[in-house]
Design a protein around this motif. Structure first.
Motif, PDB file in Angstrom:
ATOM      1  N   ALA A  41       0.843  -1.206   0.000  1.00  0.00           N
ATOM      2  CA  ALA A  41       0.000   0.000   0.000  1.00  0.00           C
ATOM      3  C   ALA A  41       0.872   1.248   0.000  1.00  0.00           C
ATOM      4  CB  ALA A  41      -0.916  -0.015   1.223  1.00  0.00           C
ATOM      5  N   ARG A  42       1.948   1.207   0.746  1.00  0.00           N
ATOM      6  CA  ARG A  42       2.828   2.388   0.798  1.00  0.00           C
ATOM      7  C   ARG A  42       3.489   2.611  -0.561  1.00  0.00           C
ATOM      8  NH1 ARG A  42       3.979  -0.111   5.719  1.00  0.00           N
ATOM      9  NH2 ARG A  42       6.073  -0.808   5.153  1.00  0.00           N
ATOM     10  N   ARG A  43       3.817   1.514  -1.223  1.00  0.00           N
ATOM     11  CA  ARG A  43       4.431   1.645  -2.554  1.00  0.00           C
ATOM     12  C   ARG A  43       3.448   2.284  -3.532  1.00  0.00           C
ATOM     13  NH1 ARG A  43       7.389  -3.351  -5.409  1.00  0.00           N
ATOM     14  NH2 ARG A  43       9.251  -2.233  -4.785  1.00  0.00           N
ATOM     15  N   GLU A  44       2.200   1.833  -3.453  1.00  0.00           N
ATOM     16  CA  GLU A  44       1.177   2.392  -4.344  1.00  0.00           C
ATOM     17  C   GLU A  44       0.996   3.882  -4.097  1.00  0.00           C
ATOM     18  OE1 GLU A  44      -0.105   1.015  -6.966  1.00  0.00           O
ATOM     19  OE2 GLU A  44       1.230  -0.656  -6.411  1.00  0.00           O
ATOM     20  N   GLU A  45       0.983   4.222  -2.812  1.00  0.00           N
ATOM     21  CA  GLU A  45       0.788   5.628  -2.433  1.00  0.00           C
ATOM     22  C   GLU A  45       1.949   6.471  -2.960  1.00  0.00           C
ATOM     23  OE1 GLU A  45       1.391   9.171  -0.425  1.00  0.00           O
ATOM     24  OE2 GLU A  45       2.639   7.435   0.100  1.00  0.00           O
ATOM     25  N   ALA A  46       3.151   5.939  -2.838  1.00  0.00           N
ATOM     26  CA  ALA A  46       4.342   6.666  -3.294  1.00  0.00           C
ATOM     27  C   ALA A  46       4.296   6.863  -4.805  1.00  0.00           C
ATOM     28  CB  ALA A  46       5.601   5.916  -2.882  1.00  0.00           C
ATOM     29  N   LYS A  47       3.834   5.829  -5.471  1.00  0.00           N
ATOM     30  CA  LYS A  47       3.752   5.872  -6.920  1.00  0.00           C
ATOM     31  C   LYS A  47       2.891   7.041  -7.387  1.00  0.00           C
ATOM     32  CE  LYS A  47       3.904   2.170 -10.224  1.00  0.00           C
ATOM     33  NZ  LYS A  47       3.748   0.725 -10.260  1.00  0.00           N
ATOM     34  N   LYS A  48       1.805   7.271  -6.623  1.00  0.00           N
ATOM     35  CA  LYS A  48       0.917   8.388  -6.970  1.00  0.00           C
ATOM     36  C   LYS A  48       1.651   9.710  -6.900  1.00  0.00           C
ATOM     37  CE  LYS A  48      -3.331   6.164  -5.521  1.00  0.00           C
ATOM     38  NZ  LYS A  48      -3.604   5.712  -4.147  1.00  0.00           N
ATOM     39  N   ARG A  49       2.648   9.755  -6.019  1.00  0.00           N
ATOM     40  CA  ARG A  49       3.443  10.985  -5.903  1.00  0.00           C
ATOM     41  C   ARG A  49       4.636  10.966  -6.865  1.00  0.00           C
ATOM     42  NH1 ARG A  49       6.012  10.662  -1.388  1.00  0.00           N
ATOM     43  NH2 ARG A  49       5.102   8.775  -0.513  1.00  0.00           N
ATOM     44  N   GLY A  50       4.691   9.950  -7.718  1.00  0.00           N
ATOM     45  CA  GLY A  50       5.788   9.856  -8.684  1.00  0.00           C
ATOM     46  C   GLY A  50       7.079   9.322  -8.098  1.00  0.00           C
ATOM     47  N   MET A  51       6.998   8.714  -6.917  1.00  0.00           N
ATOM     48  CA  MET A  51       8.198   8.203  -6.274  1.00  0.00           C
ATOM     49  C   MET A  51       8.279   6.687  -6.382  1.00  0.00           C
ATOM     50  SD  MET A  51       9.501  10.992  -5.204  1.00  0.00           S
ATOM     51  CE  MET A  51      10.564  10.983  -3.781  1.00  0.00           C
ATOM     52  N   LEU A  52       9.510   6.187  -6.430  1.00  0.00           N
ATOM     53  CA  LEU A  52       9.734   4.741  -6.435  1.00  0.00           C
ATOM     54  C   LEU A  52      10.060   4.315  -5.011  1.00  0.00           C
ATOM     55  CD1 LEU A  52      12.058   4.590  -9.568  1.00  0.00           C
ATOM     56  CD2 LEU A  52       9.625   4.011  -9.472  1.00  0.00           C
ATOM     57  N   ARG A  53       9.279   3.382  -4.495  1.00  0.00           N
ATOM     58  CA  ARG A  53       9.483   2.967  -3.109  1.00  0.00           C
ATOM     59  C   ARG A  53       9.929   1.516  -3.077  1.00  0.00           C
ATOM     60  NH1 ARG A  53       7.014   5.879   1.766  1.00  0.00           N
ATOM     61  NH2 ARG A  53       7.171   4.408   3.479  1.00  0.00           N
ATOM     62  N   GLY A  54      10.888   1.207  -2.231  1.00  0.00           N
ATOM     63  CA  GLY A  54      11.372  -0.169  -2.145  1.00  0.00           C
ATOM     64  C   GLY A  54      11.632  -0.565  -0.716  1.00  0.00           C
ATOM     65  N   ILE A  55      11.612  -1.877  -0.471  1.00  0.00           N
ATOM     66  CA  ILE A  55      11.895  -2.374   0.870  1.00  0.00           C
ATOM     67  C   ILE A  55      12.964  -3.453   0.769  1.00  0.00           C
ATOM     68  CG2 ILE A  55      10.090  -4.180   0.919  1.00  0.00           C
ATOM     69  CD1 ILE A  55       9.472  -3.119   3.840  1.00  0.00           C
ATOM     70  N   GLY A  56      13.866  -3.474   1.715  1.00  0.00           N
ATOM     71  CA  GLY A  56      14.957  -4.444   1.663  1.00  0.00           C
ATOM     72  C   GLY A  56      15.228  -5.060   3.022  1.00  0.00           C
ATOM     73  N   ILE A  57      15.523  -6.356   2.988  1.00  0.00           N
ATOM     74  CA  ILE A  57      15.787  -7.102   4.223  1.00  0.00           C
ATOM     75  C   ILE A  57      17.240  -7.560   4.204  1.00  0.00           C
ATOM     76  CG2 ILE A  57      15.199  -9.208   5.517  1.00  0.00           C
ATOM     77  CD1 ILE A  57      12.491  -9.174   4.132  1.00  0.00           C
ATOM     78  N   ALA A  58      17.857  -7.584   5.367  1.00  0.00           N
ATOM     79  CA  ALA A  58      19.133  -8.295   5.502  1.00  0.00           C
ATOM     80  C   ALA A  58      19.123  -9.040   6.827  1.00  0.00           C
ATOM     81  CB  ALA A  58      20.301  -7.321   5.443  1.00  0.00           C
ATOM     82  N   SER A  59      19.395 -10.334   6.762  1.00  0.00           N
ATOM     83  CA  SER A  59      19.537 -11.131   7.980  1.00  0.00           C
ATOM     84  C   SER A  59      21.003 -11.488   8.109  1.00  0.00           C
ATOM     85  CB  SER A  59      18.680 -12.398   7.895  1.00  0.00           C
ATOM     86  OG  SER A  59      17.313 -12.061   7.869  1.00  0.00           O
ATOM     87  N   TYR A  60      21.640 -10.946   9.124  1.00  0.00           N
ATOM     88  CA  TYR A  60      23.089 -11.113   9.232  1.00  0.00           C
ATOM     89  C   TYR A  60      23.446 -12.023  10.398  1.00  0.00           C
ATOM     90  CZ  TYR A  60      23.208  -8.402  13.493  1.00  0.00           C
ATOM     91  OH  TYR A  60      23.019  -8.008  14.795  1.00  0.00           O
ATOM     92  N   ILE A  61      24.663 -12.513  10.338  1.00  0.00           N
ATOM     93  CA  ILE A  61      25.284 -13.126  11.518  1.00  0.00           C
ATOM     94  C   ILE A  61      26.726 -12.652  11.505  1.00  0.00           C
ATOM     95  CG2 ILE A  61      25.983 -15.255  10.312  1.00  0.00           C
ATOM     96  CD1 ILE A  61      25.393 -16.711  13.005  1.00  0.00           C
ATOM     97  N   GLU A  62      27.353 -12.570  12.648  1.00  0.00           N
ATOM     98  CA  GLU A  62      28.765 -12.219  12.686  1.00  0.00           C
ATOM     99  C   GLU A  62      29.454 -13.105  13.706  1.00  0.00           C
ATOM    100  OE1 GLU A  62      29.480  -8.343  14.302  1.00  0.00           O
ATOM    101  OE2 GLU A  62      27.569  -8.253  15.321  1.00  0.00           O
ATOM    102  N   ALA A  63      30.733 -13.314  13.493  1.00  0.00           N
ATOM    103  CA  ALA A  63      31.532 -14.055  14.473  1.00  0.00           C
ATOM    104  C   ALA A  63      32.309 -13.018  15.261  1.00  0.00           C
ATOM    105  CB  ALA A  63      32.472 -15.019  13.767  1.00  0.00           C
ATOM    106  N   CYS A  64      31.986 -12.894  16.553  1.00  0.00           N
ATOM    107  CA  CYS A  64      32.610 -11.864  17.373  1.00  0.00           C
ATOM    108  C   CYS A  64      33.315 -12.509  18.559  1.00  0.00           C
ATOM    109  CB  CYS A  64      31.549 -10.868  17.850  1.00  0.00           C
ATOM    110  SG  CYS A  64      30.818  -9.978  16.469  1.00  0.00           S
ATOM    111  N   GLY A  65      33.620 -11.693  19.548  1.00  0.00           N
ATOM    112  CA  GLY A  65      34.310 -12.228  20.721  1.00  0.00           C
ATOM    113  C   GLY A  65      35.603 -12.898  20.330  1.00  0.00           C
ATOM    114  N   ILE A  66      36.329 -12.244  19.450  1.00  0.00           N
ATOM    115  CA  ILE A  66      37.541 -12.811  18.870  1.00  0.00           C
ATOM    116  C   ILE A  66      38.626 -12.934  19.919  1.00  0.00           C
ATOM    117  CG2 ILE A  66      39.384 -12.160  17.279  1.00  0.00           C
ATOM    118  CD1 ILE A  66      37.147 -11.135  15.397  1.00  0.00           C
ATOM    119  N   ALA A  67      39.240 -14.082  20.106  1.00  0.00           N
ATOM    120  CA  ALA A  67      38.953 -15.378  19.488  1.00  0.00           C
ATOM    121  C   ALA A  67      39.661 -16.462  20.300  1.00  0.00           C
ATOM    122  CB  ALA A  67      39.485 -15.425  18.068  1.00  0.00           C
TER     123      ALA A  67
END
Ligand code: FES
Ligand code: FES
Lengths: 164, 795
Positions: free
Chosen positions: B444-470
């Protein structure tokens, strides 16, 4: 040719020998040992060096010491009484975790105090735009913005000390 | 939970001095009779030094001394060492060229150190340097990462054929090939991880101070790990024994990795201070920082992901060229290998993984760890290709991730690339982040943005890190030339106040607060009575320092171990005082109590007895209360989480605005939630900076640094970034192998943010046929991507 420069810094009259090219920040740090004002760049971009000159925030790396002749300069050291309670803007930075390494902090606080004097209740966007000349690499600005908004409100409600 | 114990958002104790201008950073320190150093640096990316004439400069006003590489070599000064030995596929050791503090014969990057001028003032030193005549014979330079190993490219080091330092790999190639052979679909992606400059706002500085009376050296320096500097500079460069060398890292204005390494200037001022018999101060200006602080990232990667018809991951292949710059900085070699290749399982059950990394020399500033170090590169690669795969398979990116997550009941989980994750719950943070971002309402937000001539996008990142080195044994087996434990000392004073000495340096992380919370919590002592001491080898017994999100997990655990010893000793003393058996004494709420009775002694009373042992079990236990511990971690820790970024792009200008950014992180147990959130905010903005703004660029031919100041290198400013929604996981999984259950939080934001932002931008542009965009996604790049394939191909 060295010359003598006189000004008030944090309410005290001071004088010292400077070269024509000596920057205000060098005079503060090296001659007066007021090392709370920092230097983070050489292109007048970072704002770590912001102090007040005659009540307005100024990047002290962009101003010669001789240009401050006769001026009233306020640095971070003068904002709160030594060892005493923090100025409301400083207190807001502490309360809202608006600092991490502390290096950008004196410049941020001095800029913020100037903003708060002009705008009693700045919006998030106004704060972000005002701080455009102050770079912080640690905090991501989120908490600085919160701190400045809260600090400005605290200053407006009368708890604000007068630094200059 | 007390209001200063574990879990409380205690306001920071270090803030008062920073807020009042009373911090003491290296450049704030001045030593009596001090001189100033200016380093003459190479203006060429690559040149032979035919001769250096200093006679005229030596006569300039105020000059005390001028030294060159020949002077240091004549004194037997060694090169800056590399701390990690990596072996190539064929078993051969990496090429390890010399790294003298002042270069005698051939400069290899713009900014390389050629001479030091020491004078009464910095202005005099700088002016004198202008009259040093260096006869350079310029040589062709190689800058480009992808080109460096190609035949015909200029050679940085004669001994490094094809400019290759090593050609490393990890994983099972045959199994991975087999997985690809049986795949229903293979997604392929080429990407670049842009070179960054850490840009701590405090520039590096160093003061060398040789005491002609005692023969002791003191170095004040902007370091994340003073003991490591003492070890490296003392043992390898200047050959000074530890007891004659003190290294002080006072307040340090941010590091982000760039202040881990041993730098030439530290060795130069320490060595030269003895030569002239006076202290020497050197402070970098920002331009120098750009050409001498180790830089970050700079990977060029091709990767492929094999899936079955339902989108289940079968195999992953990655082939990376990593640019190490002209010399090997302290930890440079482990970054693209053991901090990158080992992370490629991510949060997924991918059964077969193969990664090869060619590390190359170029005529650029050395590259080393920068916030995240290898893990952002791995996460970017993985989270980008997962999104591209989702697009190609027509599966929702959240769904595709969920389908491939390591299930929460599968821990401990052994990945095919060496690491064993102790615990995690990736579904929980994904669900939390989707909810926080109203993922369901995006259409719905993308559609609304489109009406204003804007391109709307959503992005996910699921990360893991190895910390507490070592774990030292693991690191050692992989080539580390140092142990990676941490040290702590808890000194209880006679009246019950406490000084804690830790090897974990604090330069923004707030250790003086969070470590004190740990001690206050464990001993029941008010936080005001606890002081955290760090940053001085003369005070702190030892330490490996602060990096790799290791401070609380490794340094904090060392403190816990020392506290255990304090309590054990206290029980012995209390048993004597209370005339009870030691086994009956329990320690709770700051009191030693005879179990099941109301007989007790307060912690302070026991401490006092330890120092005034009038009625004391002297036959069983020594007076005093001062305990040390070294802790070597049993495993890495594995923080993880999901970030969701939502952007709006103006197709006419290419300007991207982040309209929402949420973070859900699983850091295990939290000591101080306020500090943790602050760490995430800072990391996020560094990650967003990489994705949208920052790039360190050299001219490809001349090797001149084109982004050598804040005017050209685009640092994120307050008005470039949004406010964030940051939460820790509601189903956090405490680390299973340290007593605090902590995982570390310092790097997460910088790791998870870049792919979240780029995924959002690609999502917004997908309707224009865009499937990838390089970082930083500047308005120009975005505009070109929008305006057709012709412009894209020309890029
Ligand atoms: S030091 Fe003045 S703006 Fe950076
Ligand atoms: S707090 Fe470190 S630069 Fe702002």
């Amino acid at each position: 040719m060295p010359s003598t420069v006189k000004m008030t810094v944090n309410g005290k009259s001071v004088s010292g020998q400077v070269e024509g090219r000596t920057l205000l920040v060098q005079f503060l740090r090296e001659t007066l040992s007021l090392t709370g004002t920092h230097v983070g760049c050489d292109t007048s971009q970072c704002g770590a060096c912001v102090v007040h000159v005659d009540g307005r925030s100024v990047k002290s790396c962009t101003m010669l010491a001789v240009q401050a002749e006769g001026a009233a300069v306020a640095t971070i050291e003068g904002l709160a009484p030594a060892g005493g309670d923090l100025h409301p803007m400083q207190a807001a930075f502490r309360e809202h975790h608006g600092l991490q390494c502390g290096f950008c902090t004196p410049g941020m606080v001095m800029s913020a105090v100037d903003l708060a004097k002009r705008n009693k209740s700045p919006s998030e966007q106004e704060v972000r735009e005002w701080l455009e000349g102050n770079i912080c690499r640690c905090t991501g600005y989120h908490n600085i913005v919160k701190a400045v908004m809260a600090g400005a409100r605290a200053m407006a409600t009368g708890k604000g000390g007068d630094d200059d | 939970m007390t209001d200063t114990g574990i879990g409380a958002p205690v306001r920071r104790r270090e803030d008062y001095r920073f807020l009042t201008g009373k911090g003491t950073y290296t450049d704030d320190i001045n030593r009596p009779h001090q001189t100033h150093a200016y380093i003459l640096r190479s203006p060429h990316a690559h040149a032979e030094i035919k001769g250096i004439k200093t006679d005229k400069a030596k006569k300039a006003p105020g000059v005390v001394a001028i030294f060159t590489g020949a002077d240091m070599a004549a004194d037997g000064v060694g090169g800056l060492p590399c701390g990690w030995l990596v072996h190539s596929k064929d078993g051969s050791p990496m090429v390890e060229p010399p790294h003298p503090p002042l270069v005698p014969d051939r400069v290899r990057h713009v900014g390389d150190q050629v001479a030091v001028v020491i004078a009464e003032s910095l202005d005099q030193a700088r002016e004198a340097a202008e009259s040093i005549e260096v006869d350079y014979k310029p040589l062709p330079a190689i800058i480009n990462t992808a080109q460096a190993a190609k035949s015909g490219s200029p050679q940085v080091w004669d001994q490094a054929k094809s400019n290759t330092c090593y050609d490393w790999h990890i994983g099972d190639k045959a199994a991975t090939d087999a997985a690809f052979a049986g795949a229903a679909h293979v997604t392929k992606l080429d990407l670049i991880n842009n070179r960054l400059v850490a840009n701590a706002i405090e520039p590096r500085a160093a003061i060398g101070d040789y005491d002609t009376g005692t023969g002791h050296y003191t170095l004040y320096t902007t370091s994340q790990n003073p003991h490591v500097i003492r070890l490296l500079m003392g043992a390898f460069v200047l050959k000074l024994p530890e007891h004659k060398l003190r290294v002080v890292a006072p307040d340090v204005g941010g590091g982000f990795g760039s202040k881990i390494y041993h730098y030439a200037e530290e060795a130069i001022v320490t060595w030269a201070s003895k030569k002239i018999g006076r202290p020497i101060k050197w402070t970098a200006d920002r331009s120098e920082a750009f050409m001498s602080d180790a830089q970050g990232r700079d990977h060029v990667t091709h990767c492929e992901l094999a899936m079955d018809k339902d989108g289940k991951f079968l195999g992953l292949r990655a082939s990376t060229t990593a640019n190490l710059g002209a010399y090997l900085s302290t930890f440079s070699t482990c970054v693209p290998t053991y901090l990158h290749g080992t992370l490629l399982a991510g949060v997924y059950t991918t059964p077969a993984i193969y990664c090869e990394v060619r590390a190359v020399f170029t005529n650029t500033v050395p590259v080393d760890a920068y916030r995240g170090a290898g893990r952002p590169e791995a996460t970017y690669l993985l989270e980008r290709i997962v999104d591209k795969a989702a697009d190609e398979m027509k599966i929702d990116p959240a769904e595709l991730r969920r389908k491939n997550f390591i299930p929460k009941d599968a821990f401990p989980y052994q990945t095919p690339v060496a690491l064993q994750y102790d615990t995690g719950n990736y579904q929980a943070t994904l669900d939390q982040a989707l909810k926080m971002s109203d993922y369901a309402g995006f259409k719905a937000r993308r559609e609304e943005a489109k009406k204003r001539g804007m391109l709307r996008g959503i992005g996910i990142a699921s990360y893991i890190e190895a910390c507490g080195i070592a774990p030292s044994n693991v690191a050692g087996a992989l080539g580390a030339r140092a142990g990676l434990y941490e040290a702590a000392q808890v000194r209880v004073h006679p009246t019950g106040s406490i000084s804690v000495f830790t090897g974990s340096h604090s330069h923004g992380q707030g250790h003086e607060t969070s470590f004190a919370q740990v001690v206050s919590d464990r001993l029941g002592v008010p936080i005001e009575n606890i002081d955290i001491v760090h940053g001085d080898t003369a005070k702190v017994l030892f330490g490996m320092g602060t990096y790799g999100s290791r401070s609380i997990a490794v340094g904090g655990t060392a403190i816990m171990k020392a506290l255990d010893k304090v309590i054990a000793k206290g029980k012995k003393i209390a048993a004597h005082m209370l005339e009870a058996a030691e086994a009956d004494i329990e320690f709770k709420d700051g009191k030693f109590q005879v179990a099941g009775t109301d007989k007790s002694k307060a912690f302070g009373e026991v401490a006092f007895a330890a120092y005034v042992p009038h009625h004391y079990p002297l036959d069983k236990v020594e007076p005093g209360m001062d305990e040390t511990a070294f802790y070597d971690p049993l495993n890495f820790t594995f923080p993880s989480g999901t970030y969701v970024c939502e952007v709006e792009i103006d197709p006419d200008t290419g300007i991207t605005r982040i309209v929402n950014f949420v973070a859900a992180d699983d850091f295990g147990k939290i000591i101080n939630p306020m500090i943790v959130e602050g760490q995430v905010h800072g990391g996020l903005v560094q990650g967003i900076g990489q994705a949208l703004l920052e790039s360190c660029i050299y001219d490809d031919k001349s090797g001149q640094l084109l982004t050598g100041s804040y005017t050209d290198y685009c640092m994120p400013r307050a008005d470039d970034v949004p406010s964030f929604k940051v939460e820790t996981s509601k189903e956090a999984t405490p680390c299973t192998h340290n007593p605090l259950g902590v995982k570390g939080c310092g790097e997460a934001g910088a790791i998870g943010a870049p792919p979240a932002v780029i995924n959002a931008i690609v999502d917004a542009l997908s309707e224009r046929g865009v499937t990838h965009i390089e970082m930083p996604a500047t308005p120009e790049r975005v505009w070109r991507a929008i305006h057709g394939t012709v412009a894209r191909a020309a890029e």
